[in-house]
Design an enzyme around this catalytic site. Sequence first.
Site, PDB file in Angstrom:
ATOM      1  N   ARG A 154      -9.258   1.381   8.437  1.00 56.26           N
ATOM      2  CA  ARG A 154      -8.519  -0.040   9.471  1.00 56.26           C
ATOM      3  C   ARG A 154      -9.972  -0.849   9.495  1.00 56.26           C
ATOM      4  NH1 ARG A 154      -2.905   0.754   9.055  1.00 56.26           N
ATOM      5  NH2 ARG A 154      -1.550  -1.585   9.556  1.00 56.26           N
ATOM      6  N   ARG A 172      11.806  -6.094   4.664  1.00 57.13           N
ATOM      7  CA  ARG A 172      11.352  -4.562   4.460  1.00 57.13           C
ATOM      8  C   ARG A 172      12.006  -3.966   5.050  1.00 57.13           C
ATOM      9  NH1 ARG A 172       5.426  -2.158   5.125  1.00 57.13           N
ATOM     10  NH2 ARG A 172       5.353  -3.284   7.398  1.00 57.13           N
ATOM     11  N   LYS A 194       1.220  -1.659  -0.256  1.00 54.91           N
ATOM     12  CA  LYS A 194       0.278   0.251   0.320  1.00 54.91           C
ATOM     13  C   LYS A 194       1.150   1.587   0.215  1.00 54.91           C
ATOM     14  CE  LYS A 194      -2.123  -1.078   3.956  1.00 54.91           C
ATOM     15  NZ  LYS A 194      -0.982  -2.311   4.513  1.00 54.91           N
ATOM     16  N   ARG A 226      -0.465  -8.874  13.574  1.00 57.49           N
ATOM     17  CA  ARG A 226      -1.690  -7.820  12.527  1.00 57.49           C
ATOM     18  C   ARG A 226      -2.106  -8.934  11.465  1.00 57.49           C
ATOM     19  NH1 ARG A 226       3.721  -5.099  10.636  1.00 57.49           N
ATOM     20  NH2 ARG A 226       3.021  -4.394   9.847  1.00 57.49           N
ATOM     21  N   ARG A 235      11.480  -2.203  11.099  1.00 56.19           N
ATOM     22  CA  ARG A 235      10.183  -2.333  11.791  1.00 56.19           C
ATOM     23  C   ARG A 235       9.947  -3.569  13.296  1.00 56.19           C
ATOM     24  NH1 ARG A 235       5.950  -0.303   8.540  1.00 56.19           N
ATOM     25  NH2 ARG A 235       4.810  -0.862  10.530  1.00 56.19           N
TER      26      ARG A 235
HETATM   27  P1  ADP Z   1       2.441  -2.315   3.317  1.00 54.67           P
HETATM   28  O1  ADP Z   1       2.351  -0.349   3.172  1.00 54.67           O
HETATM   29  O2  ADP Z   1       1.304  -2.564   3.244  1.00 54.67           O
HETATM   30  O3  ADP Z   1       2.335  -2.234   4.433  1.00 54.67           O
HETATM   31  P2  ADP Z   1       4.575  -1.827   1.590  1.00 54.67           P
HETATM   32  O4  ADP Z   1       4.756  -0.702   0.820  1.00 54.67           O
HETATM   33  O5  ADP Z   1       5.890  -1.049   3.071  1.00 54.67           O
HETATM   34  O6  ADP Z   1       3.203  -2.373   2.261  1.00 54.67           O
HETATM   35  O7  ADP Z   1       5.744  -3.251   1.128  1.00 54.67           O
HETATM   36  C1  ADP Z   1       5.493  -4.144   1.734  1.00 54.67           C
HETATM   37  C2  ADP Z   1       7.560  -5.111   1.635  1.00 54.67           C
HETATM   38  O8  ADP Z   1       6.963  -5.727   0.404  1.00 54.67           O
HETATM   39  C3  ADP Z   1       8.863  -3.520   1.903  1.00 54.67           C
HETATM   40  O9  ADP Z   1       9.848  -4.088   2.094  1.00 54.67           O
HETATM   41  C4  ADP Z   1       8.133  -3.030  -0.218  1.00 54.67           C
HETATM   42  O10 ADP Z   1       9.631  -2.611  -0.397  1.00 54.67           O
HETATM   43  C5  ADP Z   1       7.852  -4.439  -1.159  1.00 54.67           C
HETATM   44  N1  ADP Z   1       6.679  -4.412  -1.555  1.00 54.67           N
HETATM   45  C6  ADP Z   1       5.782  -3.727  -1.764  1.00 54.67           C
HETATM   46  N2  ADP Z   1       5.483  -3.535  -3.393  1.00 54.67           N
HETATM   47  C7  ADP Z   1       6.377  -4.726  -3.615  1.00 54.67           C
HETATM   48  C8  ADP Z   1       6.030  -5.961  -5.155  1.00 54.67           C
HETATM   49  N3  ADP Z   1       4.442  -5.324  -5.767  1.00 54.67           N
HETATM   50  N4  ADP Z   1       6.763  -6.858  -4.962  1.00 54.67           N
HETATM   51  C9  ADP Z   1       7.431  -7.126  -4.189  1.00 54.67           C
HETATM   52  N5  ADP Z   1       7.935  -5.906  -2.982  1.00 54.67           N
HETATM   53  C10 ADP Z   1       7.063  -5.614  -3.103  1.00 54.67           C
HETATM   54  P1  ADP Z   2       0.714  -1.829   7.698  1.00 52.11           P
HETATM   55  O1  ADP Z   2       0.505  -0.636   6.567  1.00 52.11           O
HETATM   56  O2  ADP Z   2       2.635  -2.249   7.590  1.00 52.11           O
HETATM   57  O3  ADP Z   2       0.426  -2.651   8.600  1.00 52.11           O
HETATM   58  P2  ADP Z   2       1.373   0.924   8.961  1.00 52.11           P
HETATM   59  O4  ADP Z   2       2.381   1.280   8.753  1.00 52.11           O
HETATM   60  O5  ADP Z   2      -0.241   0.904   8.547  1.00 52.11           O
HETATM   61  O6  ADP Z   2       2.024  -0.174   8.837  1.00 52.11           O
HETATM   62  O7  ADP Z   2       1.122   0.545  10.689  1.00 52.11           O
HETATM   63  C1  ADP Z   2       1.514  -0.185  11.326  1.00 52.11           C
HETATM   64  C2  ADP Z   2       0.627   0.192  12.490  1.00 52.11           C
HETATM   65  O8  ADP Z   2       0.459   2.061  13.157  1.00 52.11           O
HETATM   66  C3  ADP Z   2      -0.402  -0.946  12.395  1.00 52.11           C
HETATM   67  O9  ADP Z   2       0.000  -1.715  13.305  1.00 52.11           O
HETATM   68  C4  ADP Z   2      -1.711  -0.007  14.276  1.00 52.11           C
HETATM   69  O10 ADP Z   2      -0.769  -0.198  15.268  1.00 52.11           O
HETATM   70  C5  ADP Z   2      -0.553   0.771  14.263  1.00 52.11           C
HETATM   71  N1  ADP Z   2      -1.916   1.852  13.296  1.00 52.11           N
HETATM   72  C6  ADP Z   2      -1.561   2.538  11.880  1.00 52.11           C
HETATM   73  N2  ADP Z   2      -2.655   3.115  11.055  1.00 52.11           N
HETATM   74  C7  ADP Z   2      -4.043   2.623  11.645  1.00 52.11           C
HETATM   75  C8  ADP Z   2      -5.096   3.227  12.055  1.00 52.11           C
HETATM   76  N3  ADP Z   2      -6.048   3.617  11.152  1.00 52.11           N
HETATM   77  N4  ADP Z   2      -6.064   2.634  13.418  1.00 52.11           N
HETATM   78  C9  ADP Z   2      -5.440   1.889  14.051  1.00 52.11           C
HETATM   79  N5  ADP Z   2      -4.140   2.257  14.151  1.00 52.11           N
HETATM   80  C10 ADP Z   2      -3.197   1.587  13.377  1.00 52.11           C
END
Ligand code: ADP
Ligand code: ADP
Length: 213
Positions: A88, A127, A13, A171, A160
């Site tokens: 979320r 990541r 995302k 998660r 992280r």
């Molecule tokens: P999110 O915001 O949904 O948690 P991220 O954009 O941070 O996800 O992506 C999660 C991990 O996967 C990161 O290490 C990112 O560099 C990698 N990643 C993102 N998109 C792709 C893809 N299409 N193919 C492989 N790895 C990806």
């Molecule tokens: P990812 O996309 O990899 O799941 P985020 O950076 O979006 O990671 O979120 C990391 C953490 O921050 C979540 O596991 C949660 O604890 C908190 N968080 C982020 N956005 C929200 C939300 N909209 N509501 C509640 N908690 C959130």
Amino acid sequence: MKIIMLGAPGAGKGTQAKMIAEKYQIPHISTGDIFRANIKNGTELGAEAKKYMDQGLLVPDELTVRILLDRVAQEDCAGGYVLDGFPRNIPQAQVLDEALEKLGEKIDMCIDVDVPDENIVRRMSGRRACLKCGATYHLEHIPPRQEGVCDTCGSGLVLREDDKPETVQNRLKVYHEQTQPLIEFYSAKGVLKTVDGTMDVQDVFSAIVGLLG
Ligand code: ADP
Ligand code: ADP
Ligand code: ZN
């Protein structure tokens, strides 16, 4: 254009939201990035959020919703935005809906980045994040130019705390229980689009651009 990115943790995302923000010149709003910036700066909000984030739980709605509504009320959001990590759960989506309705506005598109659970743990363990500018990399798929250093701002990259496998399982559970029902919620509103998030970053982005036009 107001866009929501949906998907499991690690679905990509954030990666896609940053590309959308650049192409369409709209702000990328990540509640996770806002929380992490607060933790880094040692604010009270950061300390509160960290208690939940470290366990892979959602930060309470009251806190999260206030931050998000403040952010989208800022001037740079007038022309739209891409939300990454919010809403979320259904209550957050309802609050957002009501706030937009009052302004005579609405969400234009909700993009579900679909990636099966099997792929997620691998994505998360690889990541690496820059806590200064929010950039993310992947050890294998999207490595930084110099190992351990952010391409954009030169800061050190970290795994992280919540990307460790124990927390990722929590998660994912939270995602399935609380976030996944939003697919139906936005589908019922007629704004849901799904992209296959297992493709290469550029192919996922092309699919999204095809939807946004
Ligand atoms: P999110 O915001 O949904 O948690 P991220 O954009 O941070 O996800 O992506 C999660 C991990 O996967 C990161 O290490 C990112 O560099 C990698 N990643 C993102 N998109 C792709 C893809 N299409 N193919 C492989 N790895 C990806
Ligand atoms: P990812 O996309 O990899 O799941 P985020 O950076 O979006 O990671 O979120 C990391 C953490 O921050 C979540 O596991 C949660 O604890 C908190 N968080 C982020 N956005 C929200 C939300 N909209 N509501 C509640 N908690 C959130
Ligand atoms: Zn950086």
